[in-house]
Design a protein around this motif. Sequence first.
Motif, PDB file in Angstrom:
ATOM      1  N   SER A 183       0.784  -1.240   0.000  1.00 41.48           N
ATOM      2  CA  SER A 183       0.000   0.000   0.000  1.00 41.48           C
ATOM      3  C   SER A 183       0.815   1.289   0.000  1.00 41.48           C
ATOM      4  CB  SER A 183      -0.925   0.026   1.220  1.00 41.48           C
ATOM      5  OG  SER A 183      -0.181   0.182   2.406  1.00 41.48           O
ATOM      6  N   HIS A 184       2.133   1.231   0.130  1.00 42.90           N
ATOM      7  CA  HIS A 184       2.870   2.485   0.315  1.00 42.90           C
ATOM      8  C   HIS A 184       2.892   3.368  -0.919  1.00 42.90           C
ATOM      9  CE1 HIS A 184       6.652   1.538  -1.752  1.00 42.90           C
ATOM     10  NE2 HIS A 184       6.484   0.327  -1.294  1.00 42.90           N
ATOM     11  N   ASP A 185       2.723   2.840  -2.115  1.00 42.88           N
ATOM     12  CA  ASP A 185       2.650   3.660  -3.334  1.00 42.88           C
ATOM     13  C   ASP A 185       1.267   3.590  -3.970  1.00 42.88           C
ATOM     14  OD1 ASP A 185       5.156   4.772  -3.365  1.00 42.88           O
ATOM     15  OD2 ASP A 185       6.056   3.124  -4.490  1.00 42.88           O
ATOM     16  N   LEU A 186       0.267   3.322  -3.167  1.00 42.91           N
ATOM     17  CA  LEU A 186      -1.094   3.165  -3.676  1.00 42.91           C
ATOM     18  C   LEU A 186      -1.699   4.499  -4.101  1.00 42.91           C
ATOM     19  CD1 LEU A 186      -3.243   0.974  -4.068  1.00 42.91           C
ATOM     20  CD2 LEU A 186      -4.053   1.464  -1.781  1.00 42.91           C
ATOM     21  N   GLU A 223       1.599  15.982  -2.554  1.00 43.69           N
ATOM     22  CA  GLU A 223       2.375  16.173  -1.334  1.00 43.69           C
ATOM     23  C   GLU A 223       2.869  14.831  -0.789  1.00 43.69           C
ATOM     24  OE1 GLU A 223       3.147  19.136  -0.036  1.00 43.69           O
ATOM     25  OE2 GLU A 223       2.017  20.150  -1.620  1.00 43.69           O
ATOM     26  N   GLU A 224       4.147  14.772  -0.467  1.00 42.23           N
ATOM     27  CA  GLU A 224       4.725  13.524   0.040  1.00 42.23           C
ATOM     28  C   GLU A 224       4.102  13.097   1.360  1.00 42.23           C
ATOM     29  OE1 GLU A 224       8.982  11.470   1.173  1.00 42.23           O
ATOM     30  OE2 GLU A 224       8.922  13.594   0.700  1.00 42.23           O
ATOM     31  N   TRP A 225       3.836  14.057   2.261  1.00 41.64           N
ATOM     32  CA  TRP A 225       3.267  13.710   3.557  1.00 41.64           C
ATOM     33  C   TRP A 225       1.897  13.051   3.393  1.00 41.64           C
ATOM     34  CZ3 TRP A 225      -1.385  15.467   5.186  1.00 41.64           C
ATOM     35  CH2 TRP A 225      -1.901  16.603   4.557  1.00 41.64           C
ATOM     36  N   ALA A 226       1.116  13.488   2.407  1.00 46.27           N
ATOM     37  CA  ALA A 226      -0.203  12.903   2.179  1.00 46.27           C
ATOM     38  C   ALA A 226      -0.078  11.465   1.661  1.00 46.27           C
ATOM     39  CB  ALA A 226      -1.000  13.760   1.199  1.00 46.27           C
ATOM     40  N   VAL A 230       0.983   9.343   4.764  1.00 44.54           N
ATOM     41  CA  VAL A 230      -0.116   9.167   5.718  1.00 44.54           C
ATOM     42  C   VAL A 230      -1.174   8.223   5.157  1.00 44.54           C
ATOM     43  CG1 VAL A 230      -2.031  10.342   6.874  1.00 44.54           C
ATOM     44  CG2 VAL A 230       0.250  11.342   6.923  1.00 44.54           C
ATOM     45  N   CYS A 231      -1.561   8.412   3.919  1.00 48.13           N
ATOM     46  CA  CYS A 231      -2.620   7.571   3.342  1.00 48.13           C
ATOM     47  C   CYS A 231      -2.135   6.157   3.037  1.00 48.13           C
ATOM     48  CB  CYS A 231      -3.182   8.221   2.087  1.00 48.13           C
ATOM     49  SG  CYS A 231      -4.125   9.701   2.443  1.00 48.13           S
ATOM     50  N   GLY A 232      -0.980   6.034   2.428  1.00 46.56           N
ATOM     51  CA  GLY A 232      -0.478   4.712   2.056  1.00 46.56           C
ATOM     52  C   GLY A 232      -0.138   3.851   3.258  1.00 46.56           C
ATOM     53  N   TYR A 233       0.665   4.394   4.149  1.00 46.25           N
ATOM     54  CA  TYR A 233       1.051   3.641   5.337  1.00 46.25           C
ATOM     55  C   TYR A 233      -0.087   3.581   6.349  1.00 46.25           C
ATOM     56  CZ  TYR A 233       5.893   3.472   3.769  1.00 46.25           C
ATOM     57  OH  TYR A 233       7.038   3.227   3.056  1.00 46.25           O
ATOM     58  N   GLY A 234      -0.872   4.651   6.428  1.00 38.64           N
ATOM     59  CA  GLY A 234      -2.014   4.660   7.343  1.00 38.64           C
ATOM     60  C   GLY A 234      -3.039   3.609   6.984  1.00 38.64           C
ATOM     61  N   LEU A 235      -3.264   3.418   5.694  1.00 34.63           N
ATOM     62  CA  LEU A 235      -4.190   2.372   5.252  1.00 34.63           C
ATOM     63  C   LEU A 235      -3.707   1.006   5.711  1.00 34.63           C
ATOM     64  CD1 LEU A 235      -6.611   1.380   3.580  1.00 34.63           C
ATOM     65  CD2 LEU A 235      -5.066   1.296   1.614  1.00 34.63           C
TER      66      LEU A 235
END
Length: 96
Positions: free
Chosen positions: A58-61, A66-69, A72-77
């Motif tokens: 999921s890290h490049d999903l 913005e890199e922070w987004a 947060v979204c890739g790893y947060g998922l």
Amino acid sequence: MSTRKVNLGPTAAIIAVVADIAACVIGLWVLMHLLDANEQNGLVEFLHDASRWLAAWSHDLFTFDEEWARVVCGYGLAAVVYLVAGNVIANRVRRY
């Protein structure tokens, strides 16, 4: 016909703890990234490597500008999936 229940409480606890630890490692990496932690530090490097492995799917999903987004979204998922799936599986095992 016997409906004997097997005590799988310890197994369910192990599943839940492993899932929680995986989500915690990913969450710590996201926090370190957002706080702009020194990537040459051993702890930060370990968290990044472990999170990259745990969230490989999921890290490049997402492709936000913005890199922070993206982080947060890739790893947060991945962290949310580990928490939810791990605890759902643990509850299923516990009920068996």
